[in-house]
Enzyme design. Structure first.
Site, mmCIF file in Angstrom:
data_model
loop_
_atom_site.group_PDB
_atom_site.id
_atom_site.type_symbol
_atom_site.label_atom_id
_atom_site.label_comp_id
_atom_site.label_asym_id
_atom_site.label_seq_id
_atom_site.Cartn_x
_atom_site.Cartn_y
_atom_site.Cartn_z
ATOM 1 C CB CYS A 289 3.433 0.283 -6.486
ATOM 2 S SG CYS A 289 3.529 -1.432 -6.963
ATOM 3 C CD GLU B 299 4.704 -3.686 -3.914
ATOM 4 O OE1 GLU B 299 4.808 -2.469 -4.190
ATOM 5 O OE2 GLU B 299 3.805 -4.420 -4.360
ATOM 6 C CD GLU C 288 2.536 5.608 -5.410
ATOM 7 O OE1 GLU C 288 2.159 5.584 -4.215
ATOM 8 O OE2 GLU C 288 2.973 4.612 -5.997
ATOM 9 C CB THR D 98 5.430 5.437 1.346
ATOM 10 O OG1 THR D 98 5.892 4.736 0.183
ATOM 11 C CG2 THR D 98 6.620 5.760 2.231
ATOM 12 C CD GLU D 99 -0.402 9.077 4.334
ATOM 13 O OE1 GLU D 99 -0.596 8.894 3.108
ATOM 14 O OE2 GLU D 99 -1.098 9.792 5.032
ATOM 15 N N GLY E 227 0.839 -1.196 0.000
ATOM 16 C CA GLY E 227 0.000 0.000 0.000
ATOM 17 C C GLY E 227 0.868 1.237 0.000
HETATM 18 P P1 NDP Z 1 -3.517 2.602 1.845
HETATM 19 O O1 NDP Z 1 -2.068 2.437 2.053
HETATM 20 O O2 NDP Z 1 -4.296 3.369 2.834
HETATM 21 O O3 NDP Z 1 -4.243 1.167 1.746
HETATM 22 C C1 NDP Z 1 -3.618 -0.069 1.564
HETATM 23 C C2 NDP Z 1 -4.158 -1.076 2.578
HETATM 24 O O4 NDP Z 1 -3.818 -0.651 3.885
HETATM 25 C C3 NDP Z 1 -5.667 -1.204 2.557
HETATM 26 O O5 NDP Z 1 -6.038 -2.544 2.828
HETATM 27 C C4 NDP Z 1 -6.052 -0.295 3.703
HETATM 28 O O6 NDP Z 1 -7.318 -0.591 4.226
HETATM 29 C C5 NDP Z 1 -4.983 -0.604 4.703
HETATM 30 N N1 NDP Z 1 -4.813 0.405 5.746
HETATM 31 C C6 NDP Z 1 -5.095 1.731 5.681
HETATM 32 N N2 NDP Z 1 -4.807 2.328 6.861
HETATM 33 C C7 NDP Z 1 -4.323 1.358 7.667
HETATM 34 C C8 NDP Z 1 -3.858 1.337 9.006
HETATM 35 N N3 NDP Z 1 -3.824 2.437 9.744
HETATM 36 N N4 NDP Z 1 -3.435 0.159 9.526
HETATM 37 C C9 NDP Z 1 -3.459 -0.965 8.792
HETATM 38 N N5 NDP Z 1 -3.910 -1.018 7.527
HETATM 39 C C10 NDP Z 1 -4.323 0.131 6.969
HETATM 40 O O7 NDP Z 1 -3.729 3.187 0.392
HETATM 41 P P2 NDP Z 1 -4.999 4.012 -0.162
HETATM 42 O O8 NDP Z 1 -6.024 3.040 -0.539
HETATM 43 O O9 NDP Z 1 -5.411 5.069 0.809
HETATM 44 O O10 NDP Z 1 -4.374 4.716 -1.426
HETATM 45 C C11 NDP Z 1 -3.682 5.938 -1.234
HETATM 46 C C12 NDP Z 1 -2.399 5.940 -1.999
HETATM 47 O O11 NDP Z 1 -1.563 4.868 -1.598
HETATM 48 C C13 NDP Z 1 -2.553 5.758 -3.496
HETATM 49 O O12 NDP Z 1 -2.900 6.941 -4.122
HETATM 50 C C14 NDP Z 1 -1.179 5.279 -3.849
HETATM 51 O O13 NDP Z 1 -0.323 6.383 -3.946
HETATM 52 C C15 NDP Z 1 -0.764 4.427 -2.670
HETATM 53 N N6 NDP Z 1 -1.016 2.992 -2.917
HETATM 54 C C16 NDP Z 1 0.032 2.218 -3.253
HETATM 55 C C17 NDP Z 1 -0.183 0.905 -3.572
HETATM 56 C C18 NDP Z 1 0.939 0.014 -3.952
HETATM 57 O O14 NDP Z 1 0.709 -0.954 -4.666
HETATM 58 N N7 NDP Z 1 2.139 0.252 -3.485
HETATM 59 C C19 NDP Z 1 -1.514 0.318 -3.593
HETATM 60 C C20 NDP Z 1 -2.551 1.202 -3.147
HETATM 61 C C21 NDP Z 1 -2.285 2.492 -2.846
HETATM 62 P P3 NDP Z 1 -8.624 0.146 3.631
HETATM 63 O O15 NDP Z 1 -8.442 0.294 2.182
HETATM 64 O O16 NDP Z 1 -9.660 -0.822 3.967
HETATM 65 O O17 NDP Z 1 -8.729 1.426 4.348
#
Ligand code: NDP
Length: 533
Positions: free
Chosen positions: A340, A305, A437, A285-286, A283
């Site tokens: 990503c 990742e 990104e 980086t944040e 997901g």
């Molecule tokens: P997130 O990083 O928030 O989501 C990825 C996963 O993490 C989801 O299952 C999400 O759950 C979960 N998650 C969110 N907050 C928490 C937390 N505090 N503790 C544990 N798990 C958590 O990505 P976003 O969907 O908000 O997308 C935002 C940006 O992230 C995109 O614009 C992109 O830049 C980046 N991104 C990168 C990806 C990659 O492949 N590297 C994939 C997706 C996003 P839920 O969705 O249910 O909230």
């Protein structure tokens, strides 16, 4: 135990909880939705969507303890597809306990490696048997064209399970001749064992929902772990359907538990749970950073990742320029830029800059936008309203900062979450569209003239996930590839993935690698055993 919320995150992300206006209680009169959004879908998928959705915990399908559910929307028109459990810490705890029981005793631990491998192979076979159904589900849930899901996401997911099936019988230790200088004359037989880490929490995103589930589950199961998987709130459907196939393949109860919910209320408790030995996350980086902090409680192992802002470098001697232009367009527009590793920074040698930018813009204009289920659609909507806002905000910022939009630059239409494929030039390094990104179909193009500066400029990012190089000069290609700090470098190609090829990031793009044999390291512990003779 600290739980983390999106409000603690630094960037202008919206609060995901608030955007789900509709949280329903089971049996509160709302009934189960009529899946109107599945118009155009097969009877099979329509019927599946209409059935109540539950979490998979301990081999059974169960509602969230709270009884709450949330809506899953079709991003092509924001209509309701179905509802899934809005799980919380209680559900997660139950799933972790089930995984722990399955890990500590029970049939899973007694399976031979060969039986484990065969089981994983069967999962691959079942995925291929249901490939059309999965492609359709993925298209409805994520927005991507069904045809793309059918040729890429689903076969890659099946292949991953079958590749990992082969590894189940090859998780080996070493025999080690030891000297032990302080015990002269003593003799020992020393060897290492590779054992599963235990209970693994896996949190996956929405851009490749099925494939990400496969990337995570395949190696975890090949090495004998038990799992609690939380799919993204936007795209939980293929993971739930995959859960059905896992049971059909013969996976014992509790080995894989699938719990749907929001990051803050289901993901965070999973990361904090002391019963979890390892977290594997894909997901932003944040959120990756939040996970590292939250995993410190019991010092869980963590693999990440994360994001990218990948340079795609096109030299004047690329040879077939048209092919390179098409390659550059594919590098950014594949999966609507929601990759990503998207080639979002196009770096073009000065002499061909105008031709390449024009060429990529021409490719962008040709892309047919539409709902994923339409046969002529080449690019679907972004996954959600949040993502639409996020991407269009970047587009506004870029314009305000003076960038030039060669094509695209905004939302497409007013229904669904479509964004115009966009090519931007006249950018400066400090602009947010150059540094951050965007995760949408937006490429920024910059000219370069000197190879020495090029590597520094390409590496001038906090990320290090991927890069592309287009040249016929192989010595130059190798020089640049060696200088780039990224986990994958594609030369004269882009977006080439394989279950055998490790994938992951340098710098803030993550920790560890997915796929290949490298990933097995993350799912095994090494035990040294010494026997005095
Ligand atoms: P997130 O990083 O928030 O989501 C990825 C996963 O993490 C989801 O299952 C999400 O759950 C979960 N998650 C969110 N907050 C928490 C937390 N505090 N503790 C544990 N798990 C958590 O990505 P976003 O969907 O908000 O997308 C935002 C940006 O992230 C995109 O614009 C992109 O830049 C980046 N991104 C990168 C990806 C990659 O492949 N590297 C994939 C997706 C996003 P839920 O969705 O249910 O909230």
């Amino acid at each position: 135990m600290k739980t983390i919320t999106s409000r603690e995150k630094s960037s202008p992300r919206t609060d995901k909880r608030s955007r789900r206006a509709t949280v329903h209680h089971n049996g509160n009169g709302n009934g189960h939705p009529t899946p109107s959004a599945s118009r155009g879908a097969s009877r099979e998928v329509t019927a599946w969507l209409a059935r109540p959705k539950r979490n998979l915990i301990d081999g059974r399908w169960v509602a969230a303890r709270s009884g709450k559910e949330f809506d899953v929307l079709n991003p092509a028109d924001a209509s309701l597809l179905t509802r899934v459990p809005d799980s919380t810490g209680e559900d997660i705890a139950q799933a972790v306990q089930a995984a722990r029981r399955a890990f500590e005793g029970g049939p899973w631990r007694r399976l031979t490696p060969s039986e484990r491998g065969k089981l994983l192979w069967r999962v691959g076979e079942l995925l291929l048997k249901h490939a059309d159904e999965f492609a359709e589900l993925e298209s409805l849930d994520n927005g991507k064209p069904r045809a793309v899901a059918r040729v890429a996401d689903v076969p890659l997911a099946a292949d991953l399970f079958q590749y990992m099936a082969g590894w189940a019988t090859k998780i080996e230790g070493n025999t080690i001749p030891i000297s032990v200088p302080y015990a002269p004359g003593a003799r020992f037989h020393a060897f290492t064992l590779r054992e599963p880490v235990g209970v693994v929490g896996q949190i996956i995103p929405w851009n490749f929902p099925l494939l990400m589930a496969a990337w995570k589950l395949g190696p975890a199961l090949a090495t004998g772990n038990c799992v609690v998987l939380k799919p993204a709130e936007q795209t939980p459907l293929s993971a739930l359907r995959l859960g059905e196939l896992l049971l059909e393949a013969g996976l014992p109860a509790g080995v894989v538990n699938i719990v749907t919910g929001f990051g803050e209320t289901a993901g965070a408790p999973l990361v904090a749970d002391p019963g979890v030995d390892k977290i594997a996350f894909t997901g932003s980086t944040e959120v990756g950073r939040l996970i590292v902090r939250a995993a410190a409680g019991n010092l869980k192992k963590v693999s990440l990742e994360l994001g990218g802002k990948s340079p795609n470098i096109l030299f004047q001697d690329a040879g077939d320029l048209e092919a390179a232009i098409k390659g550059a367009a594919n590098a950014i527009f594949f999966n609507h830029g929601q990759c990503c590793c998207a080639g979002s920074r196009l770096m073009v040698e000065q002499g061909i800059f105008d031709d390449v930018v024009e060429g990529v813009a021409r490719e962008a204009k040709k892309i047919k936008l539409g709902p994923g289920l339409s046969d002529d659609t080449q690019m679907g909507p972004l996954v959600s309203e949040d993502q639409l806002k996020r991407v269009t905000n970047y587009l506004h910022q870029g314009k305000a900062e003076g960038a030039c939009y060669v094509t695209g630059g905004g939302r497409a239409g007013d229904r669904g979450y479509f964004v115009q494929p966009t090519v931007v030039k006249d950018v400066r390094p400090e602009m947010s569209i150059v540094r951050e990104e965007i995760f949408g179909p937006v490429v920024v193009a910059e000219p370069f003239s000197k190879e020495e500066d090029l590597i520094n400029r390409a590496n001038a990012t906090e990320y290090g996930l991927a890069a592309g190089i287009w040249t016929r000069d192989l010595a130059k290609a190798h020089r640049i590839a060696a200088g780039i700090r990224a986990g994958t470098v594609w030369i004269n190609c882009y977006n080439v993935f394989d279950a055998a090829l490790p994938f992951g990031g340098y710098k803030q793009s993550g920790w560890g690698r997915e796929m290949g044999h490298e990933v097995l390291e993350h799912y095994t512990e090494t035990k040294a055993v010494v026997l005095g003779l």
